[in-house]
Design a protein around this motif. Structure first.
Motif, short mmCIF file in Angstrom:
data_model
loop_
_atom_site.label_atom_id
_atom_site.label_comp_id
_atom_site.label_asym_id
_atom_site.label_seq_id
_atom_site.Cartn_x
_atom_site.Cartn_y
_atom_site.Cartn_z
N ASP A 296 0.85 -1.20 0.00
CA ASP A 296 0.00 0.00 0.00
C ASP A 296 0.89 1.25 0.00
OD1 ASP A 296 -2.12 1.72 0.13
OD2 ASP A 296 -2.79 1.12 2.13
N VAL A 297 1.41 1.57 -1.19
CA VAL A 297 2.38 2.66 -1.35
C VAL A 297 1.81 3.72 -2.28
CG1 VAL A 297 4.68 3.27 -2.23
CG2 VAL A 297 4.36 1.15 -0.92
N HIS A 298 1.92 5.00 -1.88
CA HIS A 298 1.44 6.13 -2.69
C HIS A 298 2.55 7.17 -2.77
CE1 HIS A 298 -2.75 4.61 -2.38
NE2 HIS A 298 -2.31 4.17 -1.22
N LEU A 299 3.00 7.45 -4.02
CA LEU A 299 4.16 8.32 -4.23
C LEU A 299 3.77 9.54 -5.05
CD1 LEU A 299 6.76 5.53 -5.12
CD2 LEU A 299 6.25 6.50 -2.87
N ASN A 300 4.36 10.69 -4.66
CA ASN A 300 4.12 11.95 -5.36
C ASN A 300 5.46 12.67 -5.49
OD1 ASN A 300 3.53 14.95 -5.55
ND2 ASN A 300 1.45 14.15 -5.71
N SER A 301 5.86 12.97 -6.74
CA SER A 301 7.15 13.63 -6.99
C SER A 301 8.31 12.83 -6.39
CB SER A 301 7.15 15.06 -6.43
OG SER A 301 6.13 15.83 -7.04
N VAL A 302 8.29 11.54 -6.63
CA VAL A 302 9.30 10.62 -6.10
C VAL A 302 9.98 9.92 -7.29
CG1 VAL A 302 9.67 8.52 -4.75
CG2 VAL A 302 8.07 10.28 -3.94
N SER A 303 11.30 9.77 -7.21
CA SER A 303 12.02 9.11 -8.30
C SER A 303 13.12 8.21 -7.76
CB SER A 303 12.63 10.15 -9.25
OG SER A 303 13.57 10.97 -8.58
N HIS A 308 8.66 -0.38 0.16
CA HIS A 308 7.93 -1.61 0.47
C HIS A 308 7.08 -1.39 1.71
CE1 HIS A 308 7.44 -6.09 0.58
NE2 HIS A 308 7.12 -5.79 1.83
N SER A 309 5.79 -1.68 1.60
CA SER A 309 4.88 -1.62 2.73
C SER A 309 4.36 -3.02 3.04
CB SER A 309 3.70 -0.69 2.42
OG SER A 309 2.68 -0.85 3.39
N SER A 310 4.52 -3.45 4.27
CA SER A 310 4.02 -4.77 4.68
C SER A 310 2.63 -4.68 5.29
CB SER A 310 4.98 -5.42 5.69
OG SER A 310 6.24 -5.66 5.12
N ARG A 311 2.36 -3.63 6.06
CA ARG A 311 1.09 -3.58 6.79
C ARG A 311 0.37 -2.24 6.67
NH1 ARG A 311 0.49 -7.58 11.77
NH2 ARG A 311 1.77 -9.28 10.95
N ARG A 312 1.13 -1.15 6.78
CA ARG A 312 0.50 0.17 6.81
C ARG A 312 0.67 0.88 5.47
NH1 ARG A 312 3.88 1.88 11.98
NH2 ARG A 312 5.26 0.42 10.90
N VAL A 314 2.02 3.62 3.15
CA VAL A 314 3.22 4.43 3.13
C VAL A 314 3.06 5.48 2.03
CG1 VAL A 314 5.71 4.46 2.68
CG2 VAL A 314 4.71 2.58 3.99
N VAL A 315 3.23 6.76 2.39
CA VAL A 315 3.12 7.87 1.45
C VAL A 315 4.47 8.56 1.35
CG1 VAL A 315 1.99 10.06 0.94
CG2 VAL A 315 0.68 8.20 2.00
N GLY A 316 4.96 8.76 0.13
CA GLY A 316 6.22 9.47 -0.09
C GLY A 316 6.00 10.69 -0.96
N ILE A 317 6.60 11.82 -0.56
CA ILE A 317 6.45 13.08 -1.31
C ILE A 317 7.83 13.71 -1.46
CG2 ILE A 317 5.38 15.37 -1.35
CD1 ILE A 317 3.19 14.27 0.48
N GLY A 318 8.18 14.04 -2.71
CA GLY A 318 9.42 14.79 -2.96
C GLY A 318 10.68 14.06 -2.57
N LEU A 319 10.74 12.77 -2.86
CA LEU A 319 11.88 11.95 -2.46
C LEU A 319 12.66 11.47 -3.68
CD1 LEU A 319 10.02 9.71 0.15
CD2 LEU A 319 11.25 11.84 0.59
N VAL A 323 15.60 4.17 -0.01
CA VAL A 323 15.00 2.87 0.29
C VAL A 323 14.13 3.07 1.53
CG1 VAL A 323 15.44 0.53 1.11
CG2 VAL A 323 16.87 1.51 -0.68
N ILE A 324 12.86 2.68 1.44
CA ILE A 324 11.93 2.78 2.56
C ILE A 324 11.26 1.42 2.70
CG2 ILE A 324 9.91 3.93 3.53
CD1 ILE A 324 10.60 6.33 1.71
N ILE A 325 11.50 0.75 3.83
CA ILE A 325 10.96 -0.59 4.06
C ILE A 325 10.16 -0.58 5.37
CG2 ILE A 325 11.45 -3.04 4.22
CD1 ILE A 325 12.39 -1.77 1.61
N GLU A 326 8.86 -0.80 5.25
CA GLU A 326 7.98 -0.81 6.43
C GLU A 326 7.54 -2.23 6.74
OE1 GLU A 326 4.14 -1.26 8.36
OE2 GLU A 326 4.50 -1.60 6.22
#
Length: 472
Positions: A296-303, A308-312, A314-319, A323-326
């Protein structure tokens, strides 16, 4: 010609933490095209002419996962060589080679790790076939891959003179293990160095002869270990007392780097050892912004990120280049080009005795699995699922009592000298020091909520008295 694959399933998987843990390492995670690297390894072997069912070297902790993932592919049941403790790849291969040599006096072994990515099966098969010629001339064959860029996380092989009559095969001059960047750049510039794939092809008798010559003490222990293997169906159990004196040694350090019988076959298949999040990002399918996302990953202005989301959610903005591992119990945020340092961080966490290094929230067992629900001072709550017909070990605890509530299915409970049959919404209490066992006599999964209370609630407070899975 029959080739016996020996698949090495050891390793703690610390470089892909927190998704990979000691008891659930990277080779068993669905990282590659919906399957685990272990499953991809099993599937890759099927295209090799004369291939025999593999012998998988694993431990009791990983045995349920090995069996489950093997069965899911619908292949012939593999042989299983179960280690009581890890002693590195050299003893593991030596015991496997000695066992297979008894079954087949002319056994050829293809030794390979379970955690690599080689997407082109045809090219892989072609390289193995080319290696057979050198094997027949009694070389210990390595597979060297064209080093297209400087890498500090790989080992390198320096090629020597061509082997007469074997196109693309060279004697081995030397090895370089995981060099610094400047050294890696000079190796690439030399044009004589190849990445060491960690895949080997040799006659069992030739390897054991070299092992005995170079490491006589270690070879003697491994020979006695192989002679004392206990057979249970397709499972070979190594005797812990015989095997324990082995010192830890890799096949590279014990044999390959010392022998004069090593030859390198050049290979051109795409390959990754999946040794970091950076490496996993490189082989994964990316979107137009260069991102890889799971869950469940939502990205905006990310490259150029791996998320990786396992349970919750995850929202990324301007990244960029992260590496983001939940997971349920840990969150990793790292610069992608610094992901090799994850192993260092895990070692620091181990020094602090953090449980997050060892196991995920859901832990698979031979009888099913359990999942931690909550914990605090002097209490811990688990949800236990027992497969139909399965049972836990007969055990006791010195520091905790347990309360079991059946929420689904039927439970047969041994408590001291009593045997109880519990249905849904019924419960029982297990005092400290009382022997007990949980069984599922039914045809549907049994689910139990277990509440532990006491001064010490870790998994090493288990004294097994009887066990169907050889863990006593």
């Amino acid at each position: 010609m029959n080739i016996h694959p020996v698949i090495l399933c050891g390793g703690s998987g610390t470089r892909l933490w927190p998704l990979s843990r000691e008891i659930e390492p990277k080779q068993f995670l669905p990282l590659l095209r919906g399957r685990s690297p272990f499953q991809e390894t099993l599937q890759r072997l099927q295209a090799i002419p004369g291939i025999q069912p593999p012998l998988i070297v694993t431990n009791q902790e990983h045995l349920p996962t090995v069996m489950e993932q093997s069965d899911a592919l619908g292949l012939a049941p593999p042989g299983l060589l179960i280690e009581p403790m890890g002693r590195g790849t050299a003893p593991a291969v030596a015991v496997a080679a000695a066992h297979l040599l008894r079954q087949d006096p002319d056994a050829r072994l293809l030794v390979l790790p379970a955690d690599h990515d080689i997407p082109d099966q045809k090219a892989f098969c072609h390289a193995i076939v080319r290696g057979k010629d050198a094997l027949e001339r009694h070389w210990l064959v390595l597979f060297g891959l064209t080093a297209s860029r400087p890498e500090t996380g790989f080992g390198y092989i320096r090629r020597g003179a061509p082997v007469p009559g074997n196109e693309g095969c060279f004697e081995v001059l030397s090895f370089v293990e995981k060099p610094e960047m400047e050294v890696a750049q000079s190796l690439i510039a030399s044009g004589q160095h190849y990445w060491n794939s960690g895949i080997f092809l040799f006659r069992a008798a030739k390897f054991l002869a070299e092992f005995a010559r170079l490491e006589p003490e270690l070879a003697d222990i491994c020979a006695r270990t192989a002679a004392s293997l206990a057979m249970d169906a397709n499972q070979l159990h190594i005797d812990g007392k015989t095997f324990a004196p082995c010192r830890t040694a890799s096949i590279d350090h014990a044999v390959i780097e010392k022998t004069s019988a090593a030859a390198m076959v050049t290979a051109d298949f795409a390959w990754s050892d999946l040794g970091s999040w950076q490496a996993l990002w490189e082989v994964a399918e990316k979107n137009e912004a260069g991102n890889v996302s799971h869950g469940d990953v939502h990205l905006n202005s990310v490259s150029n990120c791996y998320v990786h989301s396992s349970r919750r959610m995850v929202v990324g903005i301007g990244l960029q280049d992260l590496v983001i591992i939940e997971t349920a119990d840990a969150l990793l945020v790292a610069a992608r080009d610094q992901s090799q340092k994850v192993k260092e961080v895990v070692e620091q966490l181990k020094a602090q005795s953090r449980d997050e290094c060892h196991a995920p929230r859901r832990v698979h067992r031979p009888w099913g699995h359990y999942e931690d629900v909550d914990s605090g001072e002097r209490f811990r709550v688990k949800r236990i699922t027992v497969n139909p017909g399965a049972k836990l070990s007969l055990q006791l605890h010195h520091h905790r009592a347990e309360h079991w509530v059946v929420v689904k299915g039927t439970a047969r409970v041994t408590r001291g000298n009593e045997v109880l049959l519990l249905c849904e919404n019924q419960s029982t209490y297990i005092p400290i020091g009382i022997s007990h066992r949980l069984e599922n006599p039914g045809k549907i999964p049994l689910e139990v909520i277990e509440t532990q209370s006491g001064a010490y609630l870790k998994e090493d407070d288990i004294v097994r008295l009887q066990d169907a899975y050889h863990r006593v």
